[in-house]
Design a protein around this motif. Structure first.
Motif, PDB file in Angstrom:
ATOM      1  N   VAL A  91       2.708  -4.507   2.282  1.00  0.00           N
ATOM      2  CA  VAL A  91       1.366  -4.099   2.683  1.00  0.00           C
ATOM      3  C   VAL A  91       0.399  -4.404   1.536  1.00  0.00           C
ATOM      4  O   VAL A  91       0.633  -4.012   0.378  1.00  0.00           O
ATOM      5  CB  VAL A  91       1.322  -2.595   3.036  1.00  0.00           C
ATOM      6  CG1 VAL A  91      -0.105  -2.187   3.416  1.00  0.00           C
ATOM      7  CG2 VAL A  91       2.285  -2.286   4.167  1.00  0.00           C
ATOM      8  N   SER A 116       3.993   2.897   7.916  1.00  0.00           N
ATOM      9  CA  SER A 116       4.426   1.518   8.186  1.00  0.00           C
ATOM     10  C   SER A 116       5.750   1.512   8.938  1.00  0.00           C
ATOM     11  O   SER A 116       5.949   0.725   9.875  1.00  0.00           O
ATOM     12  CB  SER A 116       4.565   0.749   6.872  1.00  0.00           C
ATOM     13  OG  SER A 116       3.336   0.694   6.190  1.00  0.00           O
ATOM     14  N   ARG A 144      -1.304  -4.376  10.937  1.00  0.00           N
ATOM     15  CA  ARG A 144      -2.503  -4.291  10.086  1.00  0.00           C
ATOM     16  C   ARG A 144      -3.595  -3.484  10.769  1.00  0.00           C
ATOM     17  O   ARG A 144      -4.263  -2.640  10.140  1.00  0.00           O
ATOM     18  CB  ARG A 144      -3.010  -5.699   9.765  1.00  0.00           C
ATOM     19  CG  ARG A 144      -4.081  -5.721   8.669  1.00  0.00           C
ATOM     20  CD  ARG A 144      -5.016  -6.884   8.832  1.00  0.00           C
ATOM     21  NE  ARG A 144      -5.799  -6.757  10.048  1.00  0.00           N
ATOM     22  CZ  ARG A 144      -6.883  -5.996  10.163  1.00  0.00           C
ATOM     23  NH1 ARG A 144      -7.313  -5.263   9.146  1.00  0.00           N
ATOM     24  NH2 ARG A 144      -7.553  -5.941  11.295  1.00  0.00           N
ATOM     25  N   VAL A 161      -0.617  -7.219   6.399  1.00  0.00           N
ATOM     26  CA  VAL A 161       0.747  -6.694   6.497  1.00  0.00           C
ATOM     27  C   VAL A 161       1.658  -7.864   6.826  1.00  0.00           C
ATOM     28  O   VAL A 161       1.401  -8.627   7.759  1.00  0.00           O
ATOM     29  CB  VAL A 161       0.868  -5.595   7.577  1.00  0.00           C
ATOM     30  CG1 VAL A 161       2.321  -5.142   7.694  1.00  0.00           C
ATOM     31  CG2 VAL A 161      -0.030  -4.410   7.248  1.00  0.00           C
TER      32      VAL A 161
END
Length: 323
Positions: A91, A116, A144, A161
């Protein structure tokens, strides 16, 4: 020896100078300081020179405004067709509001990691294995968008991402390798067949061009031969015409001279007889002589006999005379 009363002011002055120096802060580029006054948020210091009130204000958080990278360990996820894979993500984020970052959440990095992992499980759970392997851009874009919206109250902006690794089970990896090998062999066979096809086409085109060139060469040779025969015939015809012209000219010249000599009738008949004699020397087996030339022929034969016959014996002449 100095007295205590004279030393105390010096000590006080030194302490005040040290306190003032310690409370002077210079904030560098791409950094921000969150300042609290008496335990409450006061302000955010950006780039420049600042002075903190001693014992009243304190620096609550020193925040970096640069883009940062968080590389999280692999997370187990299950696809729509019940295949368990290990996926680790990277990330890229940036702190946009130091105040929200300092007071929005207690442990922002751990929160981003957990967020995430849960977002990745939700997205992969709606996809099959093949889609997961071929749709990385779609997964990255969805993650993202979700993470950026979720971290906005924390003063964090998620820029990108990336799925770093996708590790399916070992048996699936072996099957995929066999499939990829078969696909490479198929493409190799297709390329080889296309190469042979192109080679055959080029060979056929070469033979075609060769046949065309050969035919054109034969055509050109035939045209040249025909032109040569034509030219030879023209030259031969011109030669014959020139010979005929010369013969006719000679004949006309002879006739002119005969006319100038004013020959008699007997001479003309003799010339006619010579012409028939010349005709008799040809291939004709029969010659028709006009009647007016027959007498002339007899006359000529008599004259020739009189001139060329040898003298007969005298006794025959006398006997004939007596007879």
């Amino acid at each position: 020896m100095p007295s205590l009363s004279s030393i105390v002011p010096v000590i006080v002055i030194v302490v005040l100078v040290l306190i003032l120096v310690k409370n002077i802060r210079v904030v560098p580029q791409a950094r921000a300081l969150v300042i609290e006054r008496l335990g409450a948020y006061s302000t955010t210091w950006n780039v420049g020179l600042h002075f903190k009130v001693p014992f009243i204000e304190r620096v609550a958080r020193n925040v970096s405004l640069k883009e940062q990278v968080a590389d999280f360990p692999p997370q187990p996820v299950i696809t729509k067709d019940n295949v368990t894979m290990q996926i680790d993500t990277v990330v890229f984020f940036q702190i946009t509001d130091p105040k929200l970052y300092a007071y929005g959440i207690e442990q922002p990095m751990q929160a981003i990691e957990n967020l995430s992992a849960t977002t990745l499980r939700n997205i992969i759970g709606d996809l099959e294995l093949d889609q997961c392997l071929t749709s990385r851009d779609v997964v990255n874009s969805k993650m993202r968008s979700i993470l950026d919206e979720a971290t906005d109250p924390w003063g964090i902006k998620v820029n990108r991402v990336e799925l770093k690794n996708i590790l399916p089970p070992k048996e699936i990896q072996n099957a995929m390798e066999k499939q990829m090998k078969a696909e490479r062999e198929r493409r190799e066979a297709i390329l080889r067949a296309e190469g042979e096809k192109k080679s055959a086409i080029l060979t056929a085109e070469g033979e075609k061009e060769s046949a065309i060139l050969t035919a054109e060469a034969e055509k050109a040779a035939a045209i040249l031969r025909a032109d040569a025969r034509k030219q030879a015939q023209i030259l031969e015809a011109e030669g014959e015409a020139e010979a005929i012209l010369k013969v006719q000219t000679a004949t006309a010249e002879g006739i002119r001279r005969i006319n100038e000599a004013n020959p008699g009738n007997a001479v003309l008949k003799l010339k006619s007889l010579e012409a028939f004699s010349a005709a008799a020397n040809g291939r004709a087996t029969k010659i028709i002589i006009p009647s007016e030339l027959q007498g002339l022929a007899g006359l000529a034969a008599g004259i020739a006999e009189a001139v060329y016959t040898p003298e007969r014996p005298q006794h025959k002449t006398d006997a004939q005379s007596n007879h």
